[in-house]
Design a protein around this motif. Structure first.
Motif, short mmCIF file in Angstrom:
data_model
loop_
_atom_site.label_atom_id
_atom_site.label_comp_id
_atom_site.label_asym_id
_atom_site.label_seq_id
_atom_site.Cartn_x
_atom_site.Cartn_y
_atom_site.Cartn_z
N UNK A 148 0.84 -1.20 0.00
CA UNK A 148 0.00 0.00 0.00
C UNK A 148 0.88 1.25 0.00
N UNK A 149 1.42 1.59 -1.17
CA UNK A 149 2.27 2.77 -1.29
C UNK A 149 1.84 3.56 -2.52
N UNK A 150 2.17 4.87 -2.48
CA UNK A 150 1.76 5.76 -3.57
C UNK A 150 2.73 6.94 -3.64
N UNK A 151 2.72 7.68 -4.75
CA UNK A 151 3.61 8.83 -4.85
C UNK A 151 2.97 10.09 -4.27
N UNK A 165 8.74 29.30 -8.68
CA UNK A 165 8.31 27.90 -8.75
C UNK A 165 9.43 27.01 -9.26
N UNK A 166 10.13 27.47 -10.29
CA UNK A 166 11.25 26.68 -10.84
C UNK A 166 12.33 26.48 -9.78
N UNK A 167 12.66 27.53 -9.07
CA UNK A 167 13.70 27.45 -8.04
C UNK A 167 13.26 26.56 -6.88
N UNK A 168 11.99 26.71 -6.48
CA UNK A 168 11.48 25.91 -5.35
C UNK A 168 11.42 24.43 -5.71
N UNK A 169 10.97 24.11 -6.91
CA UNK A 169 10.91 22.70 -7.33
C UNK A 169 12.31 22.09 -7.34
N UNK A 256 -1.67 13.38 -3.77
CA UNK A 256 -1.12 12.17 -3.13
C UNK A 256 -1.60 10.92 -3.86
N UNK A 257 -1.56 10.99 -5.17
CA UNK A 257 -1.96 9.87 -6.02
C UNK A 257 -1.39 10.10 -7.41
N UNK A 271 5.37 15.64 -10.96
CA UNK A 271 6.75 15.34 -10.59
C UNK A 271 6.73 14.71 -9.21
N UNK A 272 7.34 13.54 -9.08
CA UNK A 272 7.30 12.82 -7.80
C UNK A 272 8.17 13.55 -6.77
#
Length: 311
Positions: A148-151, A165-169, A256-257, A271-272
């Motif tokens: 039972x796991x998910x990204x 956003x680019x910098x934070x990601x 969360x899926x 993006x995981x």
């Protein structure tokens, strides 16, 4: 006169019997009363004295929850019907909670309850059962033995273009960001070194209540390396996280899926951020320690209704 005497005799006999009975009851009560300083007979049952014949109280998440979406898919509660459409078969008797904390509180306060939460949110208030004999842990999620796991996904409308956003990601995927995920019970990757470009501006991050606790820590840490940026966190659910990213309400969404085909077709890019296990939790007073995936499915579809059914 004879009739009067007879009545008097019967009355006297009844009174004698009544007094004798009262005396016996008082004696019994006196002999069974606890001595001073000892527990009364109404004392709670000792720990571990769990009645398995009790009905199971099923606790589930709300529609739109990424945790619910992943849970019903992984356990088989969601199945395709004759038309090939996916159907959520969660029992109508389930009590719905709109957050991870809501599920934990409901389970902690009801010894007959069962729920499911993000592994990273697990606390001593509830007890995680093993699934098919495998404990829910970062190690078992990473090696694939815990099923039972998910990204945890961060979602953007196509490739991110906003400089903050680019910098934070880049930060959350870096060695430092992934270490925060790992330190908080999630499963991160090694990541690369990070140096902020120091962009200025504000972004809004919103979506899944399961991802939100980790995201809050990542935002706090990022602000220490780039104080020029302002990041606002809004906690809703995964579906809103994706739609918000597509509509521009959120610069970055949280889910969360896995993304649905329709969301990907609409331009959503996932993006995981990290991997997470879904812990199946019961009240600490429940003696159930292990459930199979089929038993979990049976509970959530309403086929198994008492704890004795799974022991």
């Amino acid at each position: 006169m004879k009739r009067t005497s007879a009545i008097a005799a019967v009355t006297a006999a009844a009174l004698a019997l009544s007094l004798a009975a009262c005396g016996s009851a008082d004696s019994a009560a006196a002999s069974s009363a606890p001595a001073e300083g000892t527990a009364a007979s109404t004392e709670a049952a000792p720990a571990g004295d769990f009645d398995a014949d009790q009905d199971i109280t099923v606790i589930s998440r709300e529609d739109g929850s990424g945790t619910r979406g992943a849970f019903i898919e992984l356990t088989g509660v969601e199945e395709k019907n004759a038309d090939g459409k996916k159907v959520d078969n969660t029992t109508e008797a389930a009590a719905i909670q709109s957050s991870t904390n809501g599920v934990m509180t409901a389970v902690a306060n009801d010894e007959t309850a069962i729920g499911y939460i993000s592994l990273g949110s697990l606390s001593n208030d509830v007890k995680a059962v093993t699934v098919g004999g495998v404990e829910a842990s970062a190690e078992t999620v990473k090696d694939g033995s815990y099923v039972l796991s998910r990204p945890f996904n961060i979602v953007t409308n196509g490739d991110a273009t906003d400089p903050v956003a680019v910098d934070f990601i880049a930060y959350v995927l870096s060695k430092d960001g992934q270490a925060i995920a790992t330190d908080n019970g999630y499963i991160g990757e090694d990541g690369a070194d990070f140096t902020s470009a120091q962009p200025e501006g504000k972004i809004v991050v919103g979506g899944s209540s399961s991802v939100s606790p980790l995201m809050e820590k990542l935002i706090e840490a990022y602000k220490t390396v780039n104080p020029n940026a302002e990041l606002e966190l809004q906690t809703t659910d995964s579906t809103t996280g994706v739609s918000g990213a597509l509509e521009g309400t959120y610069t970055i969404g949280m889910a969360s899926r896995e993304l649905k085909d329709s969301e990907v077709e609409g331009g959503a890019k996932a993006t995981v951020l990290a991997l997470d296990g879904i812990a199946v939790v019961v009240n600490p007073g429940n003696t159930t320690d292990d459930l199979t995936v089929d038993q979990i499915k049976g509970i959530y579809t309403g086929e198994l209704t008492t704890w004795a059914d799974v022991q």
